[in-house]
Design a protein around this motif. Structure first.
Motif, PDB file in Angstrom:
ATOM      1  N   PRO A 225      68.657  61.470 -38.447  1.00 22.78           N
ATOM      2  CA  PRO A 225      67.913  62.604 -37.798  1.00 22.78           C
ATOM      3  C   PRO A 225      66.391  62.083 -38.119  1.00 22.78           C
ATOM      4  O   PRO A 225      65.960  61.875 -39.434  1.00 22.78           O
ATOM      5  N   ARG A 226      65.561  62.304 -37.299  1.00 23.70           N
ATOM      6  CA  ARG A 226      64.003  62.191 -37.373  1.00 23.70           C
ATOM      7  C   ARG A 226      63.529  63.102 -36.405  1.00 23.70           C
ATOM      8  O   ARG A 226      64.074  63.417 -35.160  1.00 23.70           O
ATOM      9  N   ARG A 227      62.174  63.636 -36.583  1.00 18.86           N
ATOM     10  CA  ARG A 227      61.796  64.425 -35.898  1.00 18.86           C
ATOM     11  C   ARG A 227      60.453  63.880 -35.162  1.00 18.86           C
ATOM     12  O   ARG A 227      59.430  63.136 -36.009  1.00 18.86           O
ATOM     13  N   VAL A 228      60.356  63.772 -34.051  1.00 16.01           N
ATOM     14  CA  VAL A 228      59.228  63.154 -33.314  1.00 16.01           C
ATOM     15  C   VAL A 228      58.391  64.390 -32.537  1.00 16.01           C
ATOM     16  O   VAL A 228      59.215  65.184 -32.002  1.00 16.01           O
ATOM     17  N   GLU A 229      57.149  64.018 -32.770  1.00 15.00           N
ATOM     18  CA  GLU A 229      56.232  65.152 -32.014  1.00 15.00           C
ATOM     19  C   GLU A 229      55.536  64.643 -30.990  1.00 15.00           C
ATOM     20  O   GLU A 229      54.795  63.445 -31.186  1.00 15.00           O
ATOM     21  N   LEU A 230      55.407  65.065 -29.812  1.00 16.29           N
ATOM     22  CA  LEU A 230      54.602  64.891 -28.705  1.00 16.29           C
ATOM     23  C   LEU A 230      53.406  65.651 -28.707  1.00 16.29           C
ATOM     24  O   LEU A 230      53.683  66.611 -28.567  1.00 16.29           O
ATOM     25  N   PHE A 231      52.218  65.045 -28.696  1.00 18.13           N
ATOM     26  CA  PHE A 231      50.971  65.682 -28.833  1.00 18.13           C
ATOM     27  C   PHE A 231      50.058  65.338 -27.565  1.00 18.13           C
ATOM     28  O   PHE A 231      49.597  64.115 -27.420  1.00 18.13           O
ATOM     29  N   ALA A 232      49.899  66.247 -26.805  1.00 20.86           N
ATOM     30  CA  ALA A 232      49.224  65.971 -25.671  1.00 20.86           C
ATOM     31  C   ALA A 232      47.703  66.844 -25.828  1.00 20.86           C
ATOM     32  O   ALA A 232      47.608  67.847 -26.284  1.00 20.86           O
ATOM     33  N   SER A 233      46.674  66.090 -25.234  1.00 18.59           N
ATOM     34  CA  SER A 233      45.347  66.748 -25.423  1.00 18.59           C
ATOM     35  C   SER A 233      44.505  66.450 -24.256  1.00 18.59           C
ATOM     36  O   SER A 233      44.779  65.536 -23.322  1.00 18.59           O
ATOM     37  N   GLY A 234      43.730  67.362 -23.843  1.00 18.07           N
ATOM     38  CA  GLY A 234      42.822  67.180 -22.663  1.00 18.07           C
ATOM     39  C   GLY A 234      41.857  68.440 -22.772  1.00 18.07           C
ATOM     40  O   GLY A 234      41.732  69.227 -23.398  1.00 18.07           O
ATOM     41  N   PRO A 235      40.895  68.313 -21.524  1.00 14.72           N
ATOM     42  CA  PRO A 235      39.988  69.555 -21.709  1.00 14.72           C
ATOM     43  C   PRO A 235      40.416  70.930 -21.483  1.00 14.72           C
ATOM     44  O   PRO A 235      41.158  71.319 -20.748  1.00 14.72           O
ATOM     45  N   SER A 236      39.695  71.751 -21.887  1.00 12.79           N
ATOM     46  CA  SER A 236      40.194  73.101 -21.872  1.00 12.79           C
ATOM     47  C   SER A 236      39.275  73.872 -20.581  1.00 12.79           C
ATOM     48  O   SER A 236      38.340  73.316 -20.400  1.00 12.79           O
ATOM     49  N   GLY A 237      39.398  75.152 -20.019  1.00 11.70           N
ATOM     50  CA  GLY A 237      38.790  75.398 -18.958  1.00 11.70           C
ATOM     51  C   GLY A 237      39.349  76.848 -18.231  1.00 11.70           C
ATOM     52  O   GLY A 237      40.459  77.141 -18.731  1.00 11.70           O
ATOM     53  N   HIS A 238      38.486  77.156 -17.357  1.00  9.91           N
ATOM     54  CA  HIS A 238      39.111  78.296 -16.596  1.00  9.91           C
ATOM     55  C   HIS A 238      40.438  78.037 -15.776  1.00  9.91           C
ATOM     56  O   HIS A 238      40.153  77.170 -15.035  1.00  9.91           O
ATOM     57  N   ALA A 239      41.496  78.808 -15.870  1.00  8.79           N
ATOM     58  CA  ALA A 239      42.491  78.302 -15.148  1.00  8.79           C
ATOM     59  C   ALA A 239      42.455  78.388 -13.697  1.00  8.79           C
ATOM     60  O   ALA A 239      43.118  77.982 -12.980  1.00  8.79           O
ATOM     61  N   SER A 240      41.424  79.092 -13.082  1.00  6.17           N
ATOM     62  CA  SER A 240      41.327  79.305 -11.845  1.00  6.17           C
ATOM     63  C   SER A 240      40.696  77.838 -10.989  1.00  6.17           C
ATOM     64  O   SER A 240      40.703  77.787  -9.930  1.00  6.17           O
ATOM     65  N   ARG A 241      40.412  76.875 -12.027  1.00  2.00           N
ATOM     66  CA  ARG A 241      40.054  75.639 -11.563  1.00  2.00           C
ATOM     67  C   ARG A 241      40.849  74.528 -12.043  1.00  2.00           C
ATOM     68  O   ARG A 241      40.460  73.977 -13.544  1.00  2.00           O
ATOM     69  N   PRO A 242      41.924  74.064 -11.610  1.00  2.00           N
ATOM     70  CA  PRO A 242      42.650  73.310 -12.027  1.00  2.00           C
ATOM     71  C   PRO A 242      42.167  72.050 -12.546  1.00  2.00           C
ATOM     72  O   PRO A 242      41.222  71.617 -11.861  1.00  2.00           O
ATOM     73  N   LEU A 243      42.662  71.450 -13.706  1.00  2.00           N
ATOM     74  CA  LEU A 243      42.010  70.131 -14.228  1.00  2.00           C
ATOM     75  C   LEU A 243      42.844  68.984 -14.294  1.00  2.00           C
ATOM     76  O   LEU A 243      44.081  69.251 -14.494  1.00  2.00           O
ATOM     77  N   GLN A 244      42.607  67.722 -13.891  1.00  2.00           N
ATOM     78  CA  GLN A 244      43.591  66.820 -13.832  1.00  2.00           C
ATOM     79  C   GLN A 244      44.237  66.476 -15.267  1.00  2.00           C
ATOM     80  O   GLN A 244      45.251  66.001 -15.475  1.00  2.00           O
ATOM     81  N   GLY A 245      43.202  66.786 -16.247  1.00  3.39           N
ATOM     82  CA  GLY A 245      43.757  66.386 -17.623  1.00  3.39           C
ATOM     83  C   GLY A 245      44.490  67.553 -18.498  1.00  3.39           C
ATOM     84  O   GLY A 245      44.633  67.441 -19.551  1.00  3.39           O
ATOM     85  N   ASN A 246      44.842  68.604 -17.745  1.00  2.00           N
ATOM     86  CA  ASN A 246      45.565  69.662 -18.186  1.00  2.00           C
ATOM     87  C   ASN A 246      46.835  69.244 -19.341  1.00  2.00           C
ATOM     88  O   ASN A 246      47.668  68.446 -18.798  1.00  2.00           O
ATOM     89  N   ALA A 247      46.521  69.541 -20.457  1.00  2.00           N
ATOM     90  CA  ALA A 247      47.402  69.119 -21.439  1.00  2.00           C
ATOM     91  C   ALA A 247      48.864  69.468 -21.249  1.00  2.00           C
ATOM     92  O   ALA A 247      49.821  68.626 -21.811  1.00  2.00           O
ATOM     93  N   VAL A 248      49.095  70.759 -20.676  1.00  2.00           N
ATOM     94  CA  VAL A 248      50.348  71.081 -20.194  1.00  2.00           C
ATOM     95  C   VAL A 248      50.977  70.294 -19.472  1.00  2.00           C
ATOM     96  O   VAL A 248      52.355  69.926 -19.458  1.00  2.00           O
ATOM     97  N   VAL A 249      50.332  69.857 -18.435  1.00  2.00           N
ATOM     98  CA  VAL A 249      50.996  69.173 -17.467  1.00  2.00           C
ATOM     99  C   VAL A 249      51.379  67.769 -17.954  1.00  2.00           C
ATOM    100  O   VAL A 249      52.274  67.167 -17.715  1.00  2.00           O
ATOM    101  N   HIS A 250      50.383  66.993 -18.810  1.00  2.00           N
ATOM    102  CA  HIS A 250      50.714  65.846 -19.416  1.00  2.00           C
ATOM    103  C   HIS A 250      51.946  65.974 -20.221  1.00  2.00           C
ATOM    104  O   HIS A 250      52.800  64.906 -20.245  1.00  2.00           O
TER     105      HIS A 250
END
Ligand SMILES: [Zn+2]
Length: 482
Positions: A225-250
């Protein structure tokens, strides 16, 4: 009863003197234990053990070691206690042999997983007997090994069986996720006390289908067993203006990519033998699929793998290093695009996997510079890697012959997809084999398996497992004439 005792005494004398003649044939298996009587005693000890509450956490495994210690010492078998936490000790008992061969280790763990008593029909620590079953937390995992090890030592001692090797019995704490107090402590601080050529422990089993034994499986190696973490990072911002770099989407795209990734299939000696022998004992429609896997690069193997992924995921997992995404976190309120999101992957590696190469391959599959894949050190998850147990050893032959004698069935080596305490022992160079009692294959899905709210064992199969264990140990350790 008296007559039987006398026969045993004669056989012991014959064996000790090395006298030939017709009795010698009997003496090949050593003196015969009085099984009906031992079954009664097995039941008594088993129920006593089931009534001890060693839920982990917190453990309180001293309840089990105190019990086992008193039973062994009453019969003159010396016991050692090793503890990093006085409430969570490990017990080692040893029957001395003549030293001709290296020791044999028999293990059973003393902790059990936690219970939700409301969900149990019979109280989880009542050891209720009902309809041929014994119910209770630990009735499968792992009191059978504790009682089988105990009965094996008692029987060898009472019958005065001369031994070519020491027989060591280890009752270890903390197997269920806190191995630091148990097998980790023993292998790092007291390795000499359990050093052995061969080891027998949990995770094998004897499969019954429709009440009929189909095969005995023996765990010869296990995934890491091994634990792997996927870590996504991107710009934060107001959710009314969707961002291409949204960490959740990536992150979501990365999780989907690794979740769908069919990691290339690969066999080892254990899995090759597993699928080969499964093909031998299966109806032709199933045998075809097992045989297909023996050539992992073939289109037929891919088709069989797709079938197993849906219907028998354990077999699909045995063919590769597997990945299960299990936890996701990211974001803290609805109208904020978070700058980070992460997912945890439960990765189970083939014993010979190269972790760096595997991570690099995963990174290529994700193919997104916004997402980093990395190993996370997790004390509860990590286990050392050890060499798979040999299938041409004296021990494997003894297991096969005991399975044939007690269950009239074939033995099939397998690779465990889960982790066990054998990993640490294999890390010390011991050849470890996982054995277990017979259970109805239908029982698990119905909710009566290990860790379930109705954990149970067939009473008759408990007795048969004690005898199976004794036969293996006796065969491997009993002194031979030459
Ligand atoms: Zn267990």
């Amino acid at each position: 009863m008296r007559k039987r005792v006398r026969v045993v005494a004669v056989l012991t004398a014959v064996a000790a003197l090395g006298i030939g003649g017709p009795l010698r044939i009997h003496a090949q298996n050593g003196p015969a234990p009085d099984w009906p009587r031992l079954n009664d005693e097995t039941l008594r000890h088993f129920q006593a053990l089931l009534r001890l509450d060693t839920q982990n956490p917190p453990g309180n495994e001293h309840l089990v070691t105190d019990f086992v210690k008193s039973v062994l010492e009453k019969e003159g078998i010396p016991v050692q206690i090793f503890a990093s936490d006085p409430k969570r000790p490990n017990l080692v008992a040893r029957l001395k042999g003549n030293g001709k061969k290296q020791p044999l280790l028999y293990m059973g763990h003393s902790d059990v997983v936690t219970v939700d008593p409301k969900k149990w029909t019979f109280p989880p620590f009542s050891a209720t007997r009902d309809g041929g079953y014994i119910y209770g937390r630990g009735s499968l995992d792992d009191r059978p090994h504790v009682v089988a090890g105990l009965m094996t030592l008692l029987t060898l001692k009472r019958l005065n069986v001369p031994l070519d090797r020491d027989v060591i019995f280890l009752v270890e704490s903390g197997e269920e996720g806190t191995t630091g107090v148990g097998i980790g402590f023993m292998t790092s601080q007291h390795a000499d006390a359990i050093a052995a050529e061969y080891c027998l422990a949990e995770t094998g089993s004897v499969a019954r289908v429709g009440g009929k034994v189909t095969y005995a499986s023996v765990q010869a190696t296990e995934k890491l067993p091994r634990r792997v973490e996927l870590f996504a990072s991107g710009p934060s911002g107001h959710a009314s203006r969707p961002l291409q770099g949204n960490a959740v989407v990536h992150l979501a795209a990365a999780v989907a990519a690794v979740g769908k990734w069919r990691v290339p299939m690969r066999l080892n000696a254990t899995t090759t033998e597993f699928f080969r022998r499964m093909a031998d004992i299966s109806p032709e429609t199933e045998a075809v699929r097992y045989r297909a896997l023996l050539d992992p690069a073939s289109p037929a193997a891919a088709a069989a793998d797709a079938y197993f992924a849906e219907h028998e995921p354990g077999y699909s997992s045995m063919m590769r290093t597997s990945i299960s995404p299990t936890m996701i976190e990211g974001g803290y309120r609805l109208n904020v695009i978070p700058s980070e999101a992460r997912a945890s992957l439960d990765v189970r590696m083939l014993p010979d996997e190269n972790p760096d190469q595997f991570l690099a391959a995963m990174t290529r599959v994700i193919n997104d510079p916004a997402v980093v894949a990395r190993y996370v050190n997790d004390a509860g998850v990590g286990r050392p890697s050890g060499r798979p147990a040999r299938l041409d050893s004296e021990a494997f032959a003894a297991i096969q012959s005991a399975a044939s004698r007690n269950y009239d069935t074939v033995t099939i080596p397998m690779m465990g997809t889960g982790a066990t305490d054998m990993a640490q022992v294999r890390g010390k160079g011991t050849e470890c084999y996982g054995i277990g009692p017979a259970a109805d294959v239908e029982d698990g899905p119905k909710g009566y398996g290990a860790h379930s709210d109705q954990e149970r064992i067939l009473e008759s199969e408990l007795y048969r497992f004690v005898r199976f264990s004794y036969d293996i140990v006796n065969d491997l350790a009993r002194a031979r004439a030459n």
